[in-house]
Design a protein around this motif. Sequence first.
Motif, PDB file in Angstrom:
ATOM      1  N   VAL A 170      17.971  62.201 -15.680  1.00 15.79           N
ATOM      2  CA  VAL A 170      18.365  63.037 -16.818  1.00 15.79           C
ATOM      3  C   VAL A 170      17.199  63.202 -17.783  1.00 15.79           C
ATOM      4  CG1 VAL A 170      19.411  60.985 -17.930  1.00 15.79           C
ATOM      5  CG2 VAL A 170      19.988  63.276 -18.771  1.00 15.79           C
ATOM      6  N   TRP A 171      16.999  64.423 -18.242  1.00 13.58           N
ATOM      7  CA  TRP A 171      16.152  64.694 -19.411  1.00 13.58           C
ATOM      8  C   TRP A 171      16.841  65.839 -20.144  1.00 13.58           C
ATOM      9  CZ3 TRP A 171      13.277  69.201 -20.596  1.00 13.58           C
ATOM     10  CH2 TRP A 171      13.176  70.154 -19.572  1.00 13.58           C
ATOM     11  N   ILE A 172      16.402  66.128 -21.356  1.00 17.89           N
ATOM     12  CA  ILE A 172      17.127  67.092 -22.173  1.00 17.89           C
ATOM     13  C   ILE A 172      16.166  68.111 -22.756  1.00 17.89           C
ATOM     14  CG2 ILE A 172      18.483  67.306 -24.305  1.00 17.89           C
ATOM     15  CD1 ILE A 172      19.726  64.631 -23.525  1.00 17.89           C
ATOM     16  N   MET A 173      16.480  69.398 -22.554  1.00 24.47           N
ATOM     17  CA  MET A 173      15.622  70.426 -23.132  1.00 24.47           C
ATOM     18  C   MET A 173      15.571  70.253 -24.651  1.00 24.47           C
ATOM     19  SD  MET A 173      16.363  73.851 -20.872  1.00 24.47           S
ATOM     20  CE  MET A 173      18.077  73.620 -20.394  1.00 24.47           C
TER      21      MET A 173
ATOM     22  N   ASP B  51      14.561  60.117 -17.907  1.00 26.18           N
ATOM     23  CA  ASP B  51      13.831  59.993 -16.644  1.00 26.18           C
ATOM     24  C   ASP B  51      12.639  60.937 -16.535  1.00 26.18           C
ATOM     25  OD1 ASP B  51      15.529  57.987 -15.276  1.00 26.18           O
ATOM     26  OD2 ASP B  51      17.066  59.522 -15.563  1.00 26.18           O
ATOM     27  N   ALA B  52      12.362  61.722 -17.580  1.00 23.64           N
ATOM     28  CA  ALA B  52      11.176  62.582 -17.569  1.00 23.64           C
ATOM     29  C   ALA B  52      10.747  62.848 -19.003  1.00 23.64           C
ATOM     30  CB  ALA B  52      11.459  63.907 -16.859  1.00 23.64           C
ATOM     31  N   ALA B  53       9.452  63.097 -19.161  1.00 22.19           N
ATOM     32  CA  ALA B  53       8.900  63.537 -20.450  1.00 22.19           C
ATOM     33  C   ALA B  53       8.547  65.004 -20.305  1.00 22.19           C
ATOM     34  CB  ALA B  53       7.643  62.727 -20.775  1.00 22.19           C
ATOM     35  N   ILE B  54       8.641  65.758 -21.391  1.00 18.52           N
ATOM     36  CA  ILE B  54       8.150  67.139 -21.366  1.00 18.52           C
ATOM     37  C   ILE B  54       7.090  67.296 -22.445  1.00 18.52           C
ATOM     38  CG2 ILE B  54      10.144  67.944 -22.744  1.00 18.52           C
ATOM     39  CD1 ILE B  54       9.721  70.699 -21.125  1.00 18.52           C
ATOM     40  N   LEU B  55       5.986  67.893 -22.034  1.00 16.32           N
ATOM     41  CA  LEU B  55       4.885  68.198 -22.951  1.00 16.32           C
ATOM     42  C   LEU B  55       5.442  68.793 -24.232  1.00 16.32           C
ATOM     43  CD1 LEU B  55       1.886  69.078 -23.605  1.00 16.32           C
ATOM     44  CD2 LEU B  55       2.431  71.183 -22.350  1.00 16.32           C
ATOM     45  N   PHE B  56       5.014  68.305 -25.385  1.00 14.27           N
ATOM     46  CA  PHE B  56       5.401  68.947 -26.632  1.00 14.27           C
ATOM     47  C   PHE B  56       4.432  70.077 -26.922  1.00 14.27           C
ATOM     48  CE2 PHE B  56       5.821  69.996 -30.988  1.00 14.27           C
ATOM     49  CZ  PHE B  56       7.185  70.016 -31.137  1.00 14.27           C
ATOM     50  N   SER B  57       4.969  71.281 -26.867  1.00 14.34           N
ATOM     51  CA  SER B  57       4.160  72.482 -27.113  1.00 14.34           C
ATOM     52  C   SER B  57       5.133  73.615 -27.356  1.00 14.34           C
ATOM     53  CB  SER B  57       3.263  72.766 -25.902  1.00 14.34           C
ATOM     54  OG  SER B  57       2.384  73.830 -26.183  1.00 14.34           O
ATOM     55  N   ASP B  58       4.716  74.842 -27.141  1.00 10.11           N
ATOM     56  CA  ASP B  58       5.632  75.970 -27.265  1.00 10.11           C
ATOM     57  C   ASP B  58       5.265  77.026 -26.234  1.00 10.11           C
ATOM     58  OD1 ASP B  58       7.877  76.846 -29.220  1.00 10.11           O
ATOM     59  OD2 ASP B  58       6.716  78.650 -28.813  1.00 10.11           O
ATOM     60  N   ILE B  59       6.224  77.889 -25.902  1.00 11.94           N
ATOM     61  CA  ILE B  59       5.914  78.937 -24.923  1.00 11.94           C
ATOM     62  C   ILE B  59       4.958  79.982 -25.506  1.00 11.94           C
ATOM     63  CG2 ILE B  59       8.090  78.672 -23.647  1.00 11.94           C
ATOM     64  CD1 ILE B  59       9.006  81.330 -25.011  1.00 11.94           C
ATOM     65  N   LEU B  60       4.847  80.052 -26.821  1.00 11.04           N
ATOM     66  CA  LEU B  60       4.078  81.137 -27.442  1.00 11.04           C
ATOM     67  C   LEU B  60       2.581  80.833 -27.573  1.00 11.04           C
ATOM     68  CD1 LEU B  60       6.776  82.169 -30.070  1.00 11.04           C
ATOM     69  CD2 LEU B  60       6.322  83.167 -27.817  1.00 11.04           C
TER      70      LEU B  60
ATOM     71  N   ILE C  29      -1.060  62.557 -23.168  1.00  9.96           N
ATOM     72  CA  ILE C  29       0.320  62.107 -22.905  1.00  9.96           C
ATOM     73  C   ILE C  29       0.390  61.358 -21.575  1.00  9.96           C
ATOM     74  CG2 ILE C  29       2.694  62.854 -22.472  1.00  9.96           C
ATOM     75  CD1 ILE C  29       1.934  65.398 -24.234  1.00  9.96           C
ATOM     76  N   ARG C  30      -0.255  61.938 -20.559  1.00  4.72           N
ATOM     77  CA  ARG C  30      -0.206  61.303 -19.229  1.00  4.72           C
ATOM     78  C   ARG C  30      -0.789  59.884 -19.295  1.00  4.72           C
ATOM     79  NH1 ARG C  30      -0.404  62.583 -13.597  1.00  4.72           N
ATOM     80  NH2 ARG C  30       0.090  60.511 -12.836  1.00  4.72           N
ATOM     81  N   HIS C  31      -1.860  59.727 -20.059  1.00  2.00           N
ATOM     82  CA  HIS C  31      -2.476  58.414 -20.219  1.00  2.00           C
ATOM     83  C   HIS C  31      -1.520  57.474 -20.955  1.00  2.00           C
ATOM     84  CE1 HIS C  31      -5.272  55.462 -22.112  1.00  2.00           C
ATOM     85  NE2 HIS C  31      -5.693  55.430 -20.855  1.00  2.00           N
ATOM     86  N   ALA C  32      -0.907  57.980 -22.043  1.00  5.11           N
ATOM     87  CA  ALA C  32      -0.022  57.136 -22.857  1.00  5.11           C
ATOM     88  C   ALA C  32       1.250  56.767 -22.085  1.00  5.11           C
ATOM     89  CB  ALA C  32       0.340  57.867 -24.152  1.00  5.11           C
ATOM     90  N   LEU C  33       1.700  57.628 -21.203  1.00  5.58           N
ATOM     91  CA  LEU C  33       2.912  57.337 -20.434  1.00  5.58           C
ATOM     92  C   LEU C  33       2.687  56.179 -19.451  1.00  5.58           C
ATOM     93  CD1 LEU C  33       4.343  60.875 -19.567  1.00  5.58           C
ATOM     94  CD2 LEU C  33       5.543  59.069 -20.825  1.00  5.58           C
ATOM     95  N   ALA C  34       1.468  56.064 -18.968  1.00  8.12           N
ATOM     96  CA  ALA C  34       1.106  54.992 -18.033  1.00  8.12           C
ATOM     97  C   ALA C  34       2.114  54.866 -16.893  1.00  8.12           C
ATOM     98  CB  ALA C  34       0.966  53.669 -18.806  1.00  8.12           C
ATOM     99  N   GLY C  35       2.584  56.012 -16.407  1.00  7.40           N
ATOM    100  CA  GLY C  35       3.465  55.990 -15.240  1.00  7.40           C
ATOM    101  C   GLY C  35       4.922  55.684 -15.513  1.00  7.40           C
ATOM    102  N   ARG C  36       5.309  55.529 -16.793  1.00  4.25           N
ATOM    103  CA  ARG C  36       6.724  55.215 -17.102  1.00  4.25           C
ATOM    104  C   ARG C  36       7.676  56.202 -16.463  1.00  4.25           C
ATOM    105  NH1 ARG C  36       6.823  54.905 -23.545  1.00  4.25           N
ATOM    106  NH2 ARG C  36       9.095  54.916 -23.443  1.00  4.25           N
ATOM    107  N   VAL C  37       7.428  57.484 -16.737  1.00  6.00           N
ATOM    108  CA  VAL C  37       8.226  58.583 -16.169  1.00  6.00           C
ATOM    109  C   VAL C  37       7.275  59.752 -15.913  1.00  6.00           C
ATOM    110  CG1 VAL C  37      10.453  58.001 -17.276  1.00  6.00           C
ATOM    111  CG2 VAL C  37       8.797  59.444 -18.485  1.00  6.00           C
ATOM    112  N   PRO C  38       7.672  60.680 -15.066  1.00  7.19           N
ATOM    113  CA  PRO C  38       6.805  61.846 -14.827  1.00  7.19           C
ATOM    114  C   PRO C  38       6.766  62.775 -16.027  1.00  7.19           C
ATOM    115  CG  PRO C  38       8.527  61.642 -13.130  1.00  7.19           C
ATOM    116  CD  PRO C  38       8.882  60.685 -14.222  1.00  7.19           C
ATOM    117  N   LEU C  39       5.674  63.554 -16.109  1.00  6.57           N
ATOM    118  CA  LEU C  39       5.470  64.500 -17.204  1.00  6.57           C
ATOM    119  C   LEU C  39       5.663  65.938 -16.708  1.00  6.57           C
ATOM    120  CD1 LEU C  39       4.528  65.207 -20.102  1.00  6.57           C
ATOM    121  CD2 LEU C  39       2.167  65.132 -19.232  1.00  6.57           C
TER     122      LEU C  39
END
Length: 356
Positions: free
Chosen positions: A25-28, A72-81, A133-143
């Motif tokens: 599970v992850w949440i938009m 169970d997943a991280a999403i990059l914090f950014s925007d579509i614009l 972010i990928r470095h900070a996650l250290a493999g916890r969950v996929p990005l």
Amino acid sequence: MSQIAPLNDRFLRALKREPVDKTPVWIMRQAGRYLPEYRATRARAGDFLTLCKTPELACEVTLQPLDRFALDAAILFSDILTIPDAMGLGLHFSEGEGPQFARPIRTSADINRLAVPDPEVELRYVMDGVRTIRHALAGRVPLIGFAGSPWTLACYMVEGRGSRDFARVKALCWNEPELAHRLLDVIARSVAIYLAAQAAAGAQALMVFDTWGGLLPPMQFHEFSQRYLGQIALLLQSDPNTRDVPLIFFSKGANSHLETLADTGCTALGVDWTISLEEARRRVGHRVALQGNLDPAVLKASPDVIRAQVQATLRSFGNGPGHIFNLGHGVTPDIDPENVRVLVDAVHEFSGHPYA
Ligand code: 1CP
């Protein structure tokens, strides 16, 4: 970037329709205004765009929901614009007004001037964000990396801001379809290159948000939205570096097109809450995984109702692999974070397979 498998790979396994111990599970919009710690970081940044453009701050807010909930997943914090901004349209966010462009697309000359941004130059801050972010996650969950769909980006670029009906871009499609296609083509090439760069920087899955696909009548959906999603899938599949990176397409309000969307070459489809997962699954068969689809308004209900609706959503998908739990659209700023916890824990509790 190293290809070390994440410690928690439920999300990537479910995308590949492989068996999992619990439904991922992850949440938009999991990092956003409903979290007090997000509001605090944003206040420190000053404004939303500075938050997006500062990799350390983008990393901080990406991790905030993961520190609270068993996501169970991280999403990059950014925007579509970010793409239209990098194309020179001059993005700004005014308080309470949403996004606005200083130089929206108004003439054919505006379209002819558009060039594909170099992700490591004009969008370097996004790639640095992904690496941080990928470095900070250290493999916890996929990005998860992401972009807007060509159609949805064209909506904002032509209108110049948010809208209920995006009448300007719809008029362009009816009046000057060739010009609309020229615009969509340069956006699609930009999106594909941008997504490939995010994968190269460390994103382990890619998602395309086609938030406004549902505004189009069926024939136009195929011509102006889906066709460019297909073009993106093809470009990513023909690149050996992105061929195996799972690709999620989410066309909101476009459930009548699930079958043809499943044939675009994506790995998974996002589903909004206006259709049951049972029906969605019947219609796409084994071609793609499904992501969704609890009505975000359920998070305004009591914990008992949330738990019951999580269970109903899991049952609607049924047994078998290929489900990623999510809302049918983003979590709204008025939600109590404790209710998000109830949802996330309920997904794992009710999907636990005792003999897995
Ligand atoms: O702090 C704030 O006031 C800004 C609110 C905000 C946030 C938290 C905006 C402005 N964007 C975001 C982050 C964001 N946007 C993410 C982050 C990752 C996550 O946690 O999910 C993502 C994936 C998006 C994508 C996005 N931006 C979409 C597609 C997804 C969707 O929700 O449909 C769209 C349409 C946008 C445009 C946008 N950016 C922000 C706003 C308020 C809007 C909508 C404007 C409108 O049309 O009214």
